[in-house]
Design an enzyme around this catalytic site. Sequence first.
Site: not given
Length: 351
Positions: A166, A186, A247-248, A272, A277, A296, A298
Amino acid sequence: MAPNTKRVFYVNNVSAQIYLDILAARADLQVDKLVNDSPADEVEPVLSQAHAYQIGSSRQELAIALQGYAPLLARCPNLLVLSTNGAGFDTVSLADATSAGVMVVNQAGGNKEGVAEHVMAMMLALSKRIVVSDHAMRSGSAYRRQDFMGDDVQGRTIGIIGLGHVGARVAELCRGLFQMRVLAYDPYQTAEQIAAKGAEKVPTLEAMLRIADYISVNCPHTAETRGMMGAAQFAVMPAHGYFITTARGGIHDEHALAQALTARQIAGAGLDVWEDEPPPSDHPLLGFDNVVVSPHTAGITRQSRHNIAKIAAEQMLDILDGKRPPRLLNPEVWDVYCDRFARILGYRPRG
């Protein structure tokens, strides 16, 4: 049932019908469906015989007793693989699976287009103040157009946390569509690998946060990344900066983000994903006009669901045919897994 039948089960649903269609074409496979509240006399026979579990990726949608942790694994003596329905693996403990000799795979890349486009949508909605102006026009109150002055995206800087499937697609879109400067944090990729994806590697997260106009979180939720965006991180972002995450939940501290928005340390956020959730309707972050939200969704596009289901089915067949999968999340399990596979199915995997 044939004597050498391989058993696959899932709970509640799979990503798309194509998953079941592909597996149904194989005479040597049996697919069982359970639901969260399936009675024990239905659940135990399935678990005791299962070789593979196509597991949901949402903690909130899957009963805890059916999530991929040690208690469930102890009930599945023949289980060889946990395959998640998406790129995330929040419902699985890699440590528990590895201890049990069970392989874990995901479907990374299957929803990259849907999620990356969602990042772009949030970035544009925030920059152009679309949600704020939409609400004002519908309210019936007086307003001035000048109150909704936004910013162009062209030529600005985005910082991406996690340059996987992504993140790399976000980088490609930002660079190609808007000639943006793309920075990436990263630690698991070299400067050369990151450059090949069109981004610049930054040495530290803080260094990127200080200069990026937008931050996009696209890394997995792990013990290492949990809480990595907290009060200290929001404090160093520029006041005109936007925080976006698809992401999360749990990677960012929701309370700290609300405080940063209240103090106007940052200009807004696109969210998102959530710790819980769906979030409660009185969640503090839902009270800000400069926060764009979604539940959530996306990666929930028809195309993404189809891609994920197809990848999952094809990868499952490869695994049960004894091939090493390309999306193995716990490679350290391989030798023990191969021994268990040979003992359970009668032949040794290759690769």
